[in-house]
Enzyme design. Structure first.
Site, short mmCIF file in Angstrom:
data_model
loop_
_atom_site.label_atom_id
_atom_site.label_comp_id
_atom_site.label_asym_id
_atom_site.label_seq_id
_atom_site.Cartn_x
_atom_site.Cartn_y
_atom_site.Cartn_z
N CYS A 156 -16.53 15.81 26.89
CA CYS A 156 -17.53 16.87 26.71
C CYS A 156 -18.09 16.65 25.32
O CYS A 156 -18.56 15.55 25.03
CB CYS A 156 -16.91 18.25 26.92
SG CYS A 156 -15.32 18.51 26.12
N SER A 157 -18.04 17.62 24.45
CA SER A 157 -18.46 17.40 23.07
C SER A 157 -17.25 17.06 22.20
O SER A 157 -17.19 15.99 21.60
CB SER A 157 -19.18 18.63 22.52
OG SER A 157 -19.66 18.40 21.22
#
Length: 303
Positions: free
Chosen positions: A227-228
């Site tokens: 994801c981030s």
């Protein structure tokens, strides 16, 4: 670690407000448990290694971190990525969204981790709430090439999955010293930061990737997911994959129960910090489990 998260009656969970309260208690317990790991398992990072992190407070544990192969002749073998094995046996690489300083080592990691064909799952938008969450780490135009020393990454195809508008699939060809490898990149953009996605879309995508990952071309490769920060949404995806593995396996000798969820998340967190980060993400896992136990059908998307 053992939690009695949610009581059940005839396989049905108690009301959602109770689930949310229980989820909050479990997250608090997991956070306390994680503090002990942080005191003993964090790696000692050089300035060069630190520059490859997107967030200074999210790093892999020393005992589960991916190390770049010596063949790359990197001065530093560090990448913000963790090897995670879920209870049913599948191996993942949980990693951060690449930064401008880590795009090259990301693709080197992909190459060394994938024997023949591999899967990348991207669970963040490039920007969210006006903040950069992930750099564009792939060639954008069809047949464009990204060169990283003697490793090349070519975009050969872009398409969508029928019935899943939130998913864009890219196919890359990796080349090094005359050897070619195929990478399928699933970009899911329907997941808010710290929140939870629509049940149908993520469950359908996860089941599709699960099926694909056990096909002959992909079964020996770890699933690379980010994801981030590579923890909250990434951990939720891995937990959902495990829940599906337990509920879909008709040969399993042990029946899946929602009480398993906390132990699944605890196992993930022992390998990658903050896996399943928020109460909403844990509630999402409960909700999905309830729907699976009630026999709700989720069809596999088609190409």
């Amino acid at each position: 670690m053992s939690f009695k998260e949610v009581s059940t009656e005839n396989g049905v969970l108690t009301p959602l407000i109770t689930i949310k309260e229980k989820a909050y208690m479990i997250i608090e317990g997991l956070n306390e448990e994680e503090i002990e790991l942080l005191n003993t398992r964090l790696p000692k990072l050089s300035k060069k290694a630190l520059a490859r992190n997107r967030y200074s407070n999210i790093v892999p544990y020393e005992n589960t971190r991916v190390r770049l192969d010596p063949m790359w002749k990197e001065a530093c073998d560090y990448i913000n990525a963790s090897i995670v094995k879920i209870p049913s046996g599948k191996t993942f690489i949980a990693t951060q969204g690449p930064t401008s300083n880590s795009i090259d080592v990301f693709w080197k990691m992909v190459w060394q981790s994938v024997p023949k064909s591999g899967i990348i799952v991207m669970l963040t938008k490039l920007r969210e709430r006006h903040r950069l969450k992930c750099d564009i780490y792939w060639p954008v135009e069809l047949f464009e090439t990204l060169n990283i020393g003697d490793l090349s990454v070519i975009l050969v195809k872009v398409y969508t999955l029928t019935s899943l508008n939130e998913v864009q699939v890219r196919e890359f060809e990796l080349n090094k010293d005359g050897v070619k490898k195929k990478i399928l990149h699933f970009y899911y953009n329907g997941w808010p930061d710290f929140g939870a996605p629509h049940t149908f879309s993520l469950l359908s995508l996860t089941r599709y990737i699960k099926s694909l990952s056990y096909s002959p071309d992909f079964e020996t490769a770890p699933i690379i997911v980010h994801c981030s920060a590579g923890c909250g949404r990434t951990g939720t995806f891995m937990a959902l994959f495990e829940i599906l593995s337990q509920t879909d396996d008709s040969t399993s000798t042990s029946k899946f129960e929602v009480d398993n969820i906390a132990n699944i998340v605890s196992s993930l967190r022992s390998q990658r910090m903050q896996s399943v980060q928020s109460v909403d993400q844990l509630v999402f896992l409960y909700t999905v489990s309830q729907e699976l136990l009630q026999g709700k059908e989720f069809l596999l998307p088609q190409l």
